[in-house]
Design an enzyme around this catalytic site. Structure first.
Site, mmCIF file in Angstrom:
data_model
loop_
_atom_site.group_PDB
_atom_site.id
_atom_site.type_symbol
_atom_site.label_atom_id
_atom_site.label_comp_id
_atom_site.label_asym_id
_atom_site.label_seq_id
_atom_site.Cartn_x
_atom_site.Cartn_y
_atom_site.Cartn_z
ATOM 1 N N VAL A 1 2.049 10.287 -1.291
ATOM 2 C CA VAL A 1 2.894 9.441 -1.361
ATOM 3 C C VAL A 1 2.061 10.003 0.184
ATOM 4 C CG1 VAL A 1 4.896 8.794 -0.222
ATOM 5 C CG2 VAL A 1 4.986 9.375 -2.307
ATOM 6 N N CYS A 2 2.007 8.536 0.720
ATOM 7 C CA CYS A 2 1.405 8.764 1.974
ATOM 8 C C CYS A 2 2.279 6.605 2.840
ATOM 9 C CB CYS A 2 -0.293 8.104 2.516
ATOM 10 S SG CYS A 2 -0.834 6.509 1.896
ATOM 11 N N ARG A 3 1.546 6.669 3.807
ATOM 12 C CA ARG A 3 2.698 5.108 4.534
ATOM 13 C C ARG A 3 2.458 4.076 4.070
ATOM 14 N NH1 ARG A 3 2.350 1.248 7.584
ATOM 15 N NH2 ARG A 3 0.719 1.608 9.025
ATOM 16 N N MET B 1 5.364 5.445 1.818
ATOM 17 C CA MET B 1 6.728 4.988 2.355
ATOM 18 C C MET B 1 7.331 3.643 2.929
ATOM 19 S SD MET B 1 8.349 7.848 1.761
ATOM 20 C CE MET B 1 9.017 7.832 2.637
#
Length: 98
Positions: free
Chosen positions: A59-61, A87
């Site tokens: 997961v990242c932004r 996210m």
């Protein structure tokens, strides 16, 4: 590497390790509960913190960095997917953060 939805990621939280590769300042805004935070630039040095027998959801932004990390993890013998929308999508959907 598969790109999975936020719903799929939420459903798989109990059977996969969520790996958050965002920077520290981004994580301060909240992260998926029980996720492991390893910034992307620290991953190589901290790879031993991941269990190769457990699937990983990266997961990242927004989903860009996580796709690159998932590819690298798959190349290193892990089973890794990326969460589409990152996210941004997770929080917009009202999913829990800590």
């Amino acid at each position: 590497m598969a790109e999975i939805t936020i719903t799929e990621a939420g459903e798989r939280r109990s059977t996969a390790r969520i790996l958050d590769v965002r920077e520290d300042f981004e994580v301060e805004e909240g992260m998926i509960p029980e996720a492991l935070h390893i910034p992307m630039d620290q991953l190589q040095a901290r790879l031993s913190e991941l269990d190769p027998a457990m699937p990983v959801i990266v997961v990242c932004r927004s989903g860009n960095r996580s796709a690159r990390v998932a590819d690298a993890l798959n190349g290193a013998g892990f089973s890794a997917d990326t969460m589409a929308g990152g996210m941004i999508a997770w929080t917009r959907a009202g999913f829990p953060t800590s």
